[in-house]
Design a protein around this motif. Structure first.
Motif, PDB file in Angstrom:
ATOM      1  N   ILE A  58       0.825  -1.219   0.000  1.00 52.16           N
ATOM      2  CA  ILE A  58       0.000   0.000   0.000  1.00 52.16           C
ATOM      3  C   ILE A  58       0.854   1.261   0.000  1.00 52.16           C
ATOM      4  CG2 ILE A  58      -1.951  -1.117   1.152  1.00 52.16           C
ATOM      5  CD1 ILE A  58      -0.966   0.124   3.766  1.00 52.16           C
ATOM      6  N   SER A  59       2.151   1.131  -0.178  1.00 50.59           N
ATOM      7  CA  SER A  59       3.018   2.308  -0.073  1.00 50.59           C
ATOM      8  C   SER A  59       4.157   2.225  -1.080  1.00 50.59           C
ATOM      9  CB  SER A  59       3.576   2.424   1.350  1.00 50.59           C
ATOM     10  OG  SER A  59       4.452   3.522   1.452  1.00 50.59           O
ATOM     11  N   TYR A  60       4.559   3.380  -1.599  1.00 50.30           N
ATOM     12  CA  TYR A  60       5.693   3.491  -2.500  1.00 50.30           C
ATOM     13  C   TYR A  60       6.262   4.898  -2.353  1.00 50.30           C
ATOM     14  CZ  TYR A  60       2.219   5.911  -5.327  1.00 50.30           C
ATOM     15  OH  TYR A  60       1.239   6.773  -5.748  1.00 50.30           O
ATOM     16  N   GLU A  61       7.488   5.097  -2.822  1.00 52.04           N
ATOM     17  CA  GLU A  61       8.123   6.406  -2.745  1.00 52.04           C
ATOM     18  C   GLU A  61       9.118   6.551  -3.881  1.00 52.04           C
ATOM     19  OE1 GLU A  61      10.020   6.547   1.029  1.00 52.04           O
ATOM     20  OE2 GLU A  61      11.670   5.202   0.465  1.00 52.04           O
ATOM     21  N   PRO A  62       9.351   7.785  -4.356  1.00 52.43           N
ATOM     22  CA  PRO A  62      10.316   7.974  -5.445  1.00 52.43           C
ATOM     23  C   PRO A  62      11.747   7.741  -4.968  1.00 52.43           C
ATOM     24  CG  PRO A  62       9.482  10.087  -4.672  1.00 52.43           C
ATOM     25  CD  PRO A  62       8.666   9.039  -3.982  1.00 52.43           C
ATOM     26  N   LYS A  63      12.546   7.178  -5.843  1.00 56.21           N
ATOM     27  CA  LYS A  63      13.930   6.853  -5.520  1.00 56.21           C
ATOM     28  C   LYS A  63      14.812   7.191  -6.724  1.00 56.21           C
ATOM     29  CE  LYS A  63      16.969   2.897  -4.595  1.00 56.21           C
ATOM     30  NZ  LYS A  63      17.048   1.422  -4.460  1.00 56.21           N
ATOM     31  N   ALA A  64      16.019   7.647  -6.454  1.00 54.91           N
ATOM     32  CA  ALA A  64      16.982   7.957  -7.507  1.00 54.91           C
ATOM     33  C   ALA A  64      18.224   7.098  -7.312  1.00 54.91           C
ATOM     34  CB  ALA A  64      17.348   9.432  -7.490  1.00 54.91           C
ATOM     35  N   PHE A  65      18.694   6.500  -8.397  1.00 54.85           N
ATOM     36  CA  PHE A  65      19.875   5.627  -8.354  1.00 54.85           C
ATOM     37  C   PHE A  65      20.821   6.060  -9.459  1.00 54.85           C
ATOM     38  CE2 PHE A  65      22.345   2.009  -7.378  1.00 54.85           C
ATOM     39  CZ  PHE A  65      22.768   1.440  -8.565  1.00 54.85           C
ATOM     40  N   GLU A  66      22.074   6.288  -9.093  1.00 56.71           N
ATOM     41  CA  GLU A  66      23.052   6.797 -10.054  1.00 56.71           C
ATOM     42  C   GLU A  66      23.899   5.664 -10.624  1.00 56.71           C
ATOM     43  OE1 GLU A  66      24.881  10.710  -9.400  1.00 56.71           O
ATOM     44  OE2 GLU A  66      26.815   9.690  -9.588  1.00 56.71           O
ATOM     45  N   VAL A  67      24.026   5.645 -11.943  1.00 60.39           N
ATOM     46  CA  VAL A  67      24.837   4.664 -12.658  1.00 60.39           C
ATOM     47  C   VAL A  67      25.952   5.414 -13.377  1.00 60.39           C
ATOM     48  CG1 VAL A  67      24.830   2.821 -14.368  1.00 60.39           C
ATOM     49  CG2 VAL A  67      22.792   3.235 -12.999  1.00 60.39           C
ATOM     50  N   LYS A  68      27.173   5.042 -13.124  1.00 62.00           N
ATOM     51  CA  LYS A  68      28.312   5.742 -13.702  1.00 62.00           C
ATOM     52  C   LYS A  68      28.520   5.350 -15.162  1.00 62.00           C
ATOM     53  CE  LYS A  68      30.728   6.142  -9.301  1.00 62.00           C
ATOM     54  NZ  LYS A  68      31.959   5.826  -8.537  1.00 62.00           N
ATOM     55  N   GLY A  69      29.047   6.300 -15.921  1.00 64.76           N
ATOM     56  CA  GLY A  69      29.352   6.048 -17.315  1.00 64.76           C
ATOM     57  C   GLY A  69      30.732   5.440 -17.495  1.00 64.76           C
ATOM     58  N   ALA A  70      31.085   5.205 -18.755  1.00 64.75           N
ATOM     59  CA  ALA A  70      32.360   4.536 -19.060  1.00 64.75           C
ATOM     60  C   ALA A  70      33.550   5.372 -18.604  1.00 64.75           C
ATOM     61  CB  ALA A  70      32.449   4.250 -20.550  1.00 64.75           C
ATOM     62  N   ALA A  71      33.511   6.703 -18.846  1.00 57.91           N
ATOM     63  CA  ALA A  71      34.642   7.559 -18.475  1.00 57.91           C
ATOM     64  C   ALA A  71      34.817   7.616 -16.962  1.00 57.91           C
ATOM     65  CB  ALA A  71      34.435   8.959 -19.044  1.00 57.91           C
ATOM     66  N   ALA A  72      33.706   7.709 -16.226  1.00 59.48           N
ATOM     67  CA  ALA A  72      33.792   7.774 -14.766  1.00 59.48           C
ATOM     68  C   ALA A  72      34.341   6.474 -14.197  1.00 59.48           C
ATOM     69  CB  ALA A  72      32.414   8.078 -14.182  1.00 59.48           C
ATOM     70  N   LEU A  73      33.942   5.334 -14.767  1.00 59.77           N
ATOM     71  CA  LEU A  73      34.474   4.057 -14.293  1.00 59.77           C
ATOM     72  C   LEU A  73      35.970   3.945 -14.592  1.00 59.77           C
ATOM     73  CD1 LEU A  73      31.649   1.554 -15.338  1.00 59.77           C
ATOM     74  CD2 LEU A  73      32.243   2.264 -13.023  1.00 59.77           C
ATOM     75  N   LYS A  74      36.379   4.410 -15.759  1.00 61.08           N
ATOM     76  CA  LYS A  74      37.779   4.294 -16.153  1.00 61.08           C
ATOM     77  C   LYS A  74      38.685   5.135 -15.267  1.00 61.08           C
ATOM     78  CE  LYS A  74      40.634   4.403 -20.327  1.00 61.08           C
ATOM     79  NZ  LYS A  74      40.638   4.689 -21.776  1.00 61.08           N
ATOM     80  N   GLU A  75      38.180   6.303 -14.820  1.00 60.17           N
ATOM     81  CA  GLU A  75      38.982   7.202 -13.994  1.00 60.17           C
ATOM     82  C   GLU A  75      38.852   6.929 -12.507  1.00 60.17           C
ATOM     83  OE1 GLU A  75      41.153   9.335 -15.168  1.00 60.17           O
ATOM     84  OE2 GLU A  75      40.639   8.745 -17.213  1.00 60.17           O
ATOM     85  N   SER A  76      38.056   5.965 -12.120  1.00 60.66           N
ATOM     86  CA  SER A  76      37.866   5.685 -10.701  1.00 60.66           C
ATOM     87  C   SER A  76      39.091   4.991 -10.119  1.00 60.66           C
ATOM     88  CB  SER A  76      36.631   4.814 -10.495  1.00 60.66           C
ATOM     89  OG  SER A  76      36.801   3.567 -11.130  1.00 60.66           O
ATOM     90  N   GLU A  77      39.246   5.098  -8.795  1.00 66.11           N
ATOM     91  CA  GLU A  77      40.413   4.542  -8.124  1.00 66.11           C
ATOM     92  C   GLU A  77      40.473   3.016  -8.245  1.00 66.11           C
ATOM     93  OE1 GLU A  77      40.288   5.869  -4.142  1.00 66.11           O
ATOM     94  OE2 GLU A  77      40.485   7.997  -4.624  1.00 66.11           O
ATOM     95  N   GLY A  78      39.309   2.371  -8.120  1.00 63.63           N
ATOM     96  CA  GLY A  78      39.295   0.918  -8.146  1.00 63.63           C
ATOM     97  C   GLY A  78      39.734   0.336  -9.469  1.00 63.63           C
ATOM     98  N   PHE A  79      39.362   0.974 -10.587  1.00 62.37           N
ATOM     99  CA  PHE A  79      39.689   0.429 -11.903  1.00 62.37           C
ATOM    100  C   PHE A  79      41.106   0.801 -12.345  1.00 62.37           C
ATOM    101  CE2 PHE A  79      35.173  -0.134 -11.942  1.00 62.37           C
ATOM    102  CZ  PHE A  79      34.941  -1.198 -12.794  1.00 62.37           C
ATOM    103  N   LYS A  80      41.666   1.849 -11.769  1.00 65.68           N
ATOM    104  CA  LYS A  80      43.023   2.240 -12.154  1.00 65.68           C
ATOM    105  C   LYS A  80      44.078   1.263 -11.655  1.00 65.68           C
ATOM    106  CE  LYS A  80      42.606   7.242 -12.746  1.00 65.68           C
ATOM    107  NZ  LYS A  80      43.013   8.571 -12.229  1.00 65.68           N
ATOM    108  N   ARG A  81      43.735   0.465 -10.696  1.00 56.05           N
ATOM    109  CA  ARG A  81      44.705  -0.472 -10.138  1.00 56.05           C
ATOM    110  C   ARG A  81      44.992  -1.643 -11.066  1.00 56.05           C
ATOM    111  NH1 ARG A  81      41.898  -0.924  -4.132  1.00 56.05           N
ATOM    112  NH2 ARG A  81      42.165   1.289  -3.548  1.00 56.05           N
ATOM    113  N   TYR A  82      44.152  -1.848 -12.056  1.00 56.25           N
ATOM    114  CA  TYR A  82      44.290  -3.034 -12.913  1.00 56.25           C
ATOM    115  C   TYR A  82      44.483  -2.597 -14.362  1.00 56.25           C
ATOM    116  CZ  TYR A  82      42.090  -5.026  -8.756  1.00 56.25           C
ATOM    117  OH  TYR A  82      41.788  -5.362  -7.465  1.00 56.25           O
TER     118      TYR A  82
END
Length: 306
Positions: free
Chosen positions: A204-228
């Protein structure tokens, strides 16, 4: 016009009481109208009850699909939790994707995501992305005709692409993959995608929610992916697959919210129709009793005069 006709018209104008319809005729007309309205409301009640039963059946299937679809969203969350960004979040170009549907008769479920998107674009308080500054000119894409019509009036300059005929039944991953492919090929530049959809709280209840998905450039420049060491297309393929996963999770959860809201809306409509039927029935019985009483008075008066 003959002299007799003129005298008749003058007599009617001089004595307006001649134009008054007898009370019995007025009662009969009113009773007839009430009877037709009662019949109409009873038919509406039957329709709303049938739609409630159908929505209840579909809700059970939608909840099972939602539980399976949440696994896709959990996998995305684990990936993004280990790929923190170095640049400030305010400088990211965000693309908003609003998830709704083409169908109505389900309360304000479509308005909730549209209002949340407008609040986020205008950087107002009480938004799903609190603490994050959003560019008011951020592009917006809409899944579903209902939110499309609302945002076309409110944010016409932000709209870039719209989708319909998706989620007529339980959404599939193929639907989400098709949407993600069209978004990637649309030519709209973005660093991250913000999915705005309804989160299923309870039946009987719902609410709006926002979820962010990173793009290819953001993933490539992230700390976790730079290690490999990875191939150039790895982050691009991962970003596209993650976007399809997130859209699928949002579609199935939004579909479950829609079926729940439709069932509740049809339940409330059935209750309102029942209340209206009771009120109209009482009004009809009173009018019918008054008409019978007036006829009895006329009969008794005529008998006494004889």
């Amino acid at each position: 016009m003959s002299m007799l006709a003129r005298r008749s018209v003058a007599r009617v104008v001089a004595q307006p009481s001649l134009l008054v319809i007898p009370s019995s005729a007025r009662n009969m007309a009113t009773l007839r109208e009430l009877e037709l309205r009662l019949k109409s409301v009873r038919n509406i009640e039957k329709i709303t009850k049938s739609m409630k039963m159908i929505a209840s059946t579909k809700l059970a299937k939608a909840q099972r699909a939602m539980q399976a679809g949440k696994e896709y969203g959990i996998a995305n969350s684990e990936v993004f939790d280990h790929s923190k960004e170095e640049s400030p979040s305010d400088s990211i170009r965000r693309l908003f994707i609003v998830v709704s549907s083409d169908k109505g008769l389900c309360g304000g479920i479509h308005s909730s995501v549209s209002k949340a998107t407008r609040r986020a674009l205008n950087n107002l308080a009480d938004t799903p992305l609190e603490g994050v500054k959003i560019d008011p000119t951020s592009p917006v894409m809409v899944i579903g005709d209902k939110s499309k019509a609302q945002l076309t009036r409110a944010q016409p300059k932000n709209l870039r692409l719209t989708f319909n005929q998706i989620g007529r039944d339980i959404p599939t991953f193929a639907d989400a993959a098709g949407v993600a492919d069209l978004i990637t090929k649309s030519g709209v530049e973005f660093d991250a995608v913000v999915l705005v959809h309804n989160r299923f709280v309870s039946a009987i209840s719902y609410e709006p929610k926002a979820f962010e998905v990173k793009g290819a450039a953001a993933l490539k420049e992230s700390e976790g992916f730079k290690r490999y060491e990875m191939e150039d297309d790895f982050t691009k393929d991962l970003a596209e697959f993650s976007l399809a996963n997130a859209i699928y999770a949002a579609l199935v959860e939004g579909h479950a919210c829609e079926q729940s809201a439709r069932r509740n809306a049809m339940d409330n409509a059935s209750k309102n129709a029942k209340d209206m039927i009771d009120s109209l029935t009482m009004q009809y019985n009173r009018g019918r009793q008054a008409a019978i009483t007036n006829e009895l008075v006329d009969i008794i008066t005529g008998a006494s005069a004889l």
